[in-house]
Scaffold this active site. Structure first.
Site, mmCIF file in Angstrom:
data_model
loop_
_atom_site.group_PDB
_atom_site.id
_atom_site.type_symbol
_atom_site.label_atom_id
_atom_site.label_comp_id
_atom_site.label_asym_id
_atom_site.label_seq_id
_atom_site.Cartn_x
_atom_site.Cartn_y
_atom_site.Cartn_z
ATOM 1 N N ARG A 50 0.950 -1.218 0.088
ATOM 2 C CA ARG A 50 -0.053 0.126 0.113
ATOM 3 C C ARG A 50 0.914 1.116 0.054
ATOM 4 O O ARG A 50 1.865 1.305 0.587
ATOM 5 C CB ARG A 50 -0.921 -0.029 1.217
ATOM 6 C CG ARG A 50 -1.833 -0.837 1.055
ATOM 7 C CD ARG A 50 -2.788 -0.981 2.427
ATOM 8 N NE ARG A 50 -1.923 -1.545 3.531
ATOM 9 C CZ ARG A 50 -2.618 -1.996 4.846
ATOM 10 N NH1 ARG A 50 -3.799 -1.740 4.900
ATOM 11 N NH2 ARG A 50 -1.762 -2.236 5.859
ATOM 12 N N ASP A 52 1.054 5.563 0.236
ATOM 13 C CA ASP A 52 0.096 6.872 0.882
ATOM 14 C C ASP A 52 -0.307 7.861 -0.242
ATOM 15 O O ASP A 52 0.219 7.972 -1.226
ATOM 16 C CB ASP A 52 1.049 7.475 2.015
ATOM 17 C CG ASP A 52 1.454 6.604 3.316
ATOM 18 O OD1 ASP A 52 0.692 5.791 3.519
ATOM 19 O OD2 ASP A 52 2.442 6.918 3.697
ATOM 20 N N TYR A 110 11.728 0.776 -3.433
ATOM 21 C CA TYR A 110 11.296 2.137 -3.810
ATOM 22 C C TYR A 110 12.371 3.115 -3.986
ATOM 23 O O TYR A 110 13.666 2.701 -3.726
ATOM 24 C CB TYR A 110 10.701 2.705 -2.378
ATOM 25 C CG TYR A 110 9.361 2.013 -1.715
ATOM 26 C CD1 TYR A 110 8.262 2.906 -2.133
ATOM 27 C CD2 TYR A 110 9.450 1.096 -1.008
ATOM 28 C CE1 TYR A 110 7.064 2.520 -1.668
ATOM 29 C CE2 TYR A 110 8.029 0.458 -0.683
ATOM 30 C CZ TYR A 110 7.050 1.293 -0.817
ATOM 31 O OH TYR A 110 5.910 0.702 -0.505
ATOM 32 N N ARG A 209 9.938 7.689 4.352
ATOM 33 C CA ARG A 209 9.880 9.183 4.238
ATOM 34 C C ARG A 209 10.850 9.510 5.584
ATOM 35 O O ARG A 209 11.283 10.678 5.500
ATOM 36 C CB ARG A 209 8.491 9.488 4.032
ATOM 37 C CG ARG A 209 7.818 9.354 2.887
ATOM 38 C CD ARG A 209 6.405 9.552 2.964
ATOM 39 N NE ARG A 209 5.935 11.015 3.226
ATOM 40 C CZ ARG A 209 4.893 11.255 3.783
ATOM 41 N NH1 ARG A 209 3.709 10.483 3.470
ATOM 42 N NH2 ARG A 209 4.508 12.526 4.250
#
Length: 273
Positions: A50, A52, A110, A209
């Site tokens: 998932r 954001d 990522y 992040r």
């Protein structure tokens, strides 16, 4: 029933993340609505990871079950007909019943793309993070080395995280720079793009992040490289830097065992700096 896997790319700027919400303004909501229109029956999808609000996906992988028997290319073209222009199915493939988009993944990947410039983003607004001050490559690499391997990443975990354990295994973070070395007239220094690549067996909520917030603080000289190790050992979210912007974060996709025969990259990869 036939199990179908899809590779999906999306620009996350306009959406409230991946997971379905009552508002209907999520990637999952848009994808399932398009699949339902094409398949003419309700479709429920499960994803590999998932994302954001504001986070982008270059190869999100989902699977769903259907009674329909259609060619893979038909699932791609047909579903894309009903999707908004910033979401696209890149590939489709029939997979064995034992395949699970999340459970079969051995790792997730990522990338974070960061603009270092005296001037804020314009054409790439919403697609890159931004820092005004120059970054120190060596300092960030040294800081990142403290995170390699298996660790308790509680210090980089959002309070709303639903992961059963904060212990994850992170591979070495790759940090590269692309751009001019000589300042343009009227600028204090040359603008450039930084790319940070992350791979782990799994990630806790906001982990990348929150790591980015710390790397930027170190790269700009606000903290020494050893501070990253201190943050990790503290096992407290209060020890780390503020959560960095979602704008430059891209889910590159999951990793699967070769026996599933799924694509490892899509055309969407190749435009990213």
């Amino acid at each position: 029933m036939t199990r179908v896997a899809l590779g999906v790319s999306y620009n996350g700027q306009a959406y409230s993340g991946w997971q379905s919400q009552l508002s209907g303004n999520t990637i999952q909501d848009k994808l399932e609505a398009a699949l339902a229109r094409f398949a003419t029956h309700p479709v429920s999808t499960l994803c590999a990871g998932r994302t954001d609000a504001g986070v982008h996906g270059l190869m999100q992988v989902v699977h769903f079950d259907t009674k329909l028997d259609r060619p893979a290319a038909s699932w791609v073209r047909g579903t894309n007909t009903f999707l908004p222009p910033d979401i696209a199915v890149q590939w489709a493939q029939v997979v064995p019943e034992g395949f699970h988009a999340r459970g079969s993944a051995t790792a997730r990947r990522y990338a974070y793309v960061l603009l270092q410039s005296p001037v804020r983003p314009s054409v790439d607004a919403g697609r890159v993070g931004w820092v005004y001050r120059p970054l120190d490559h060596d300092a960030m690499l040294e800081a990142a080395s403290h995170l390699e391997g298996e660790h308790d990443f509680t210090s980089f975990r959002a309070s709303a995280c639903q992961a059963k354990s904060p212990v994850k295994t992170l591979r070495p973070i790759r940090i590269t720079r692309r751009g001019a070395q000589t300042p343009h007239p009227g600028l204090a220094w040359a603008p450039c793009y930084w790319r940070f690549e992350f791979e782990a067996n799994a990630f806790v909520h906001h982990m990348i992040r929150n790591i980015m917030g710390c790397l930027v603080a170190i790269g700009q000289g606000d903290k020494p490289s050893r501070w990253m190790g201190q943050v990790l050992q503290a096992k407290s979210r209060d020890a780390a830097a503020p959560t960095f912007s979602p704008d430059g974060l891209y889910f590159l996709g999951p990793c699967y065992d070769a026996r599933w025969g799924l694509p490892e990259r899509t055309a969407a990869y190749d435009w990213l700096p």
